[in-house]
Design an enzyme around this catalytic site. Structure first.
Site, PDB file in Angstrom:
ATOM      1  N   LEU A  44       0.813  -1.227   0.000  1.00 18.57           N
ATOM      2  CA  LEU A  44       0.000   0.000   0.000  1.00 18.57           C
ATOM      3  C   LEU A  44       0.839   1.265   0.000  1.00 18.57           C
ATOM      4  CD1 LEU A  44      -3.084  -0.442   2.339  1.00 18.57           C
ATOM      5  CD2 LEU A  44      -2.969  -0.484  -0.145  1.00 18.57           C
ATOM      6  N   ASP A 103       6.094  -5.964 -13.195  1.00 18.93           N
ATOM      7  CA  ASP A 103       7.172  -6.256 -12.251  1.00 18.93           C
ATOM      8  C   ASP A 103       8.054  -7.423 -12.682  1.00 18.93           C
ATOM      9  OD1 ASP A 103       5.472  -8.337 -11.943  1.00 18.93           O
ATOM     10  OD2 ASP A 103       5.517  -8.355  -9.756  1.00 18.93           O
ATOM     11  N   CYS A 160      11.468  -5.646  -7.064  1.00 24.16           N
ATOM     12  CA  CYS A 160      11.269  -4.692  -5.979  1.00 24.16           C
ATOM     13  C   CYS A 160      10.872  -5.368  -4.683  1.00 24.16           C
ATOM     14  CB  CYS A 160      10.238  -3.661  -6.387  1.00 24.16           C
ATOM     15  SG  CYS A 160       8.670  -4.368  -6.831  1.00 24.16           S
TER      16      CYS A 160
END
Ligand SMILES: [Zn+2]
Length: 244
Positions: A44, A103, A160
């Protein structure tokens, strides 16, 4: 004509959130959102369209609602699937620009190949640790993502989720992606523009990459002219610089 423009977002994570917000505010007419993930609490901080109350719900539903609050005149199309070899060309066809903030390398190369084959402009974005990049590829597809990155790297890559990415980084890179996408929609010649941002030094560098004559996708005798599932599936578990 931005109001008539159709833009497809591939991935509604850390990069797709800020990029789509900027595009909605720039009065792009239609945004289609392709993602099949649910909102996750752990992401988030960098996925700024979502609230804690969104956790567990499909990202495309939550993103559509949030974008319509920002830009009530926007047309939002929800694509409840990610881009896959079997749907890639049909999915990107008919859009003015694809904005890819996925991603993993397999998705990035798949989106690049599908857009080249359908003659659709695409902006690629990535952010890992403190480094972010955005690359604009025009509708003629040259120079392309493969001119710069060639092919899916072998061996483990730091994504990430492993390497980490600074939350504010993705906001900067998402804004850069939106800026390039708007330029493409407006018909400005930004094809081949590669923007690199280093958050440690605040250095923003913009250059134009050259097409590689031997590029497998856009070169003089391209080897990649179809979507062959094996080209992406074998290495599809490898993450990279996108930010979810
Ligand atoms: Zn190329």
């Amino acid at each position: 004509m931005r109001g008539a423009a159709r833009v497809l977002m591939v991935g509604m994570g850390g990069l797709g959130c800020p990029a789509s917000m900027a595009l909605a505010r720039a009065k792009i007419g239609t945004l289609a959102l392709a993602d099949d993930d649910d909102v996750d609490l752990s992401n988030l901080h960098r996925q700024i369209l979502y609230a804690e109350s969104s956790v567990g719900n499909p990202k495309v539903d939550e993103a559509a609602a949030a974008l319509l609050r920002l830009a009530p005149g926007l047309v939002v199309e929800r694509v409840g699937s990610r881009i896959l070899p079997e749907n890639a060309r049909a999915l990107v066809s008919g859009f003015d620009v694809v904005v890819e903030g996925s991603d993993n390398f397999a998705t990035k190369f798949l989106a690049a190949d599908a857009c080249a084959q359908e003659g659709v402009a695409i902006v690629h974005g990535a952010a890992v640790r403190w480094i972010g990049t955005a690359l604009a590829v025009g509708p003629r597809g040259r120079p392309c993502y493969r001119c710069v990155f060639e092919d899916i790297p072998s061996g483990a890559q730091a994504g990430c989720n492993d390497a980490g990415v600074m939350g504010p980084m993705v906001g900067v890179v998402g804004a850069l992606m939106a800026d390039l996408a708007i330029a493409l929609v407006d018909g400005r010649d930004v094809a081949g523009s590669l923007v690199t941002y280093d958050a440690r030094t605040d250095a923003l560098r913009r250059r134009t990459v050259a097409a590689r004559p031997g590029c497998a996708l856009c070169g003089d005798t391209p080897a990649i002219t179809t979507i062959d599932e094996l080209r992406y599936a074998a290495r599809s578990s490898q993450p990279t610089g996108g930010a979810r």
